[in-house]
Design a protein around this motif. Sequence first.
Motif, short mmCIF file in Angstrom:
data_model
loop_
_atom_site.label_atom_id
_atom_site.label_comp_id
_atom_site.label_asym_id
_atom_site.label_seq_id
_atom_site.Cartn_x
_atom_site.Cartn_y
_atom_site.Cartn_z
N GLY A 80 -33.30 17.36 -5.56
CA GLY A 80 -34.43 16.50 -5.31
C GLY A 80 -35.68 16.84 -6.09
O GLY A 80 -36.76 16.35 -5.79
N ARG A 81 -35.56 17.67 -7.11
CA ARG A 81 -36.73 18.08 -7.89
C ARG A 81 -36.51 17.78 -9.36
O ARG A 81 -35.39 17.84 -9.88
CB ARG A 81 -37.01 19.57 -7.71
CG ARG A 81 -37.34 19.96 -6.28
CD ARG A 81 -37.60 21.45 -6.16
NE ARG A 81 -38.78 21.84 -6.93
CZ ARG A 81 -40.02 21.78 -6.47
NH1 ARG A 81 -40.25 21.32 -5.26
NH2 ARG A 81 -41.04 22.16 -7.22
N ARG A 156 -31.39 16.95 -13.30
CA ARG A 156 -32.34 17.88 -13.92
C ARG A 156 -32.11 17.98 -15.42
O ARG A 156 -33.08 18.09 -16.19
CB ARG A 156 -32.20 19.25 -13.26
CG ARG A 156 -32.83 19.33 -11.88
CD ARG A 156 -34.36 19.33 -11.98
NE ARG A 156 -34.78 20.53 -12.64
CZ ARG A 156 -34.93 21.71 -12.01
NH1 ARG A 156 -34.73 21.77 -10.71
NH2 ARG A 156 -35.30 22.77 -12.67
N LEU A 157 -30.86 17.93 -15.82
CA LEU A 157 -30.56 17.97 -17.26
C LEU A 157 -31.14 16.74 -17.95
O LEU A 157 -31.67 16.83 -19.07
CB LEU A 157 -29.05 18.05 -17.48
CG LEU A 157 -28.38 19.36 -17.05
CD1 LEU A 157 -26.86 19.25 -17.20
CD2 LEU A 157 -28.91 20.54 -17.88
N GLU A 158 -31.05 15.61 -17.28
CA GLU A 158 -31.58 14.38 -17.86
C GLU A 158 -33.10 14.38 -17.92
O GLU A 158 -33.71 13.75 -18.79
CB GLU A 158 -31.11 13.17 -17.03
CG GLU A 158 -29.61 12.92 -17.14
CD GLU A 158 -29.13 11.87 -16.14
OE1 GLU A 158 -30.00 11.33 -15.42
OE2 GLU A 158 -27.91 11.61 -16.08
N GLU A 166 -31.84 28.46 -11.18
CA GLU A 166 -31.60 27.35 -10.25
C GLU A 166 -30.18 26.79 -10.40
O GLU A 166 -29.61 26.29 -9.44
CB GLU A 166 -32.65 26.27 -10.43
CG GLU A 166 -34.03 26.70 -9.93
CD GLU A 166 -34.99 25.56 -9.68
OE1 GLU A 166 -34.60 24.39 -9.83
OE2 GLU A 166 -36.15 25.85 -9.33
N PHE A 167 -29.62 26.87 -11.61
CA PHE A 167 -28.24 26.42 -11.82
C PHE A 167 -27.28 27.23 -10.93
O PHE A 167 -26.28 26.71 -10.44
CB PHE A 167 -27.88 26.58 -13.29
CG PHE A 167 -26.50 26.12 -13.64
CD1 PHE A 167 -26.13 24.78 -13.54
CD2 PHE A 167 -25.54 27.03 -14.10
CE1 PHE A 167 -24.84 24.36 -13.87
CE2 PHE A 167 -24.27 26.61 -14.44
CZ PHE A 167 -23.91 25.28 -14.32
N GLY A 192 -28.61 18.01 4.61
CA GLY A 192 -29.09 16.73 4.14
C GLY A 192 -28.14 16.15 3.10
O GLY A 192 -27.36 16.88 2.48
N SER A 193 -28.20 14.84 2.90
CA SER A 193 -27.27 14.20 1.98
C SER A 193 -27.42 14.70 0.54
O SER A 193 -26.47 14.64 -0.24
CB SER A 193 -27.44 12.67 2.02
OG SER A 193 -28.77 12.31 1.73
N ASP A 194 -28.58 15.27 0.20
CA ASP A 194 -28.77 15.83 -1.14
C ASP A 194 -28.02 17.15 -1.32
O ASP A 194 -27.94 17.67 -2.43
CB ASP A 194 -30.26 16.01 -1.44
CG ASP A 194 -30.95 16.95 -0.46
OD1 ASP A 194 -30.45 17.11 0.67
OD2 ASP A 194 -31.99 17.53 -0.83
N GLN A 195 -27.45 17.69 -0.23
CA GLN A 195 -26.73 18.96 -0.30
C GLN A 195 -25.21 18.77 -0.39
O GLN A 195 -24.47 19.76 -0.36
CB GLN A 195 -27.05 19.79 0.95
CG GLN A 195 -28.49 20.26 1.03
CD GLN A 195 -28.84 21.20 -0.10
OE1 GLN A 195 -28.10 22.14 -0.40
NE2 GLN A 195 -29.96 20.95 -0.75
#
Length: 421
Positions: A80-81, A156-158, A166-167, A192-195
């Motif tokens: 999410g960042r 994040r790569l994009e 963090e990777f 959370g769904s982002d996990q």
Amino acid sequence: MNLLEDLRWRGLISQSTDESALQEALKKPITLYIGFDPTAASLHVGNLVVLLVLRRFQLAGHNPIALVGGATGLVGDPSGRNEERTLNSNDTVAEWVSNIREQVSSFLDFDKGPNKAQVVNNLDWTSPLSAIEFLRDIGKHFSVNQMLAKDSVSSRLESGGISYTEFSYQVLQSLDFLELYRRYQCTLQLGGSDQWGNIVAGLDLIRRVEGGSGHALTIPLLTKSDGSKFGKTASGSIWLEASMTSPYAFFQYWLNTDDKDVIKFLKVFSFKSHQEISELEKAHDANPGMREAHRALARELTSLVHSSEIAERVEEAARALFGQGDLGSLDEATLAGALSELPRITIKSGESIPTWVDLLAATGVVDSKSAARRIVKEGGAYLNNAKVESEDFALQKSDFLCGKYALLRKGKRDLAAVELL
């Protein structure tokens, strides 16, 4: 209605590895966990969504573990960042871990019954590992190609790139699931769904290392009907820690919930029955202006996070601010919290105290002193809920509640505060 059906009715299921298999597993008590990283000195209301799901599982007879990320909090989750997190010092993270351990402990039962809760810190099993052990024993089970394909990494790569630190977060979180599986036979991770990507990576690690299996269940990230971020206000995040968000401000946050969101929030946060929520929905649809559902939401959440006694006090303060209660009966902490959200000015002890007209104009509630004078003439000027009759009325030290605070009111709803330092 069983637990998963109840969660679905409340809008609390996003993804599951195999819901029918999980349904079968839940016929007996299982051990499950949710992780909370110490990214601040307190949890916020967004964290409360998943924490209360963990509480629902315990109430249904299952064994909850709240994991506080003393290790993962030192690394930073990329989910999410669009940019790297600022890394905090070991001492800061350790202090935040202690705060969060205490907070989560107030929502779960650690004392009674066979399914009492536990709080664990992933630093306990991560810090003894050497870099070589971590790479050989854990890292070898991860495919870089698969890690690159995870949404949190690919986004994040994009957007410009991601550090190796963090990777590697996904590997650390997967290790957590493996360790809890080994130590406590934990077979379900919530998040959370982002996990989702991190959780299923942990399941894959359990399969590769132990030949075992488990389940993943994610909870939707909560949003408001107008598209704005849940848990945020103009003044910032809504924290569970009273020194960071006063109980009064906490109560008001829920009380001011948009009409379109209040029933959804009751389903997500309240432990009221389906019938009770349905009745509140009917009352809300019949007369939204009564705000019965809003008050039920604010009372329950403030009681849950701060205590029923504090909830009663802040509700009394809310009434008193608008002339429906006795301001003088409020204790200093409750009064200070209630006034902290208002436009205010301060006067140092020993300075002359301006007139009510000067003070109201200085707070910005009106555009000018002439406008403030007009309010007095029209009978809409109040000091501590008592009508001000004269344009030249000046406050005395005896007018300050608790010796420190005075409440100015224009009409029924426009408020400002004066603090005597």
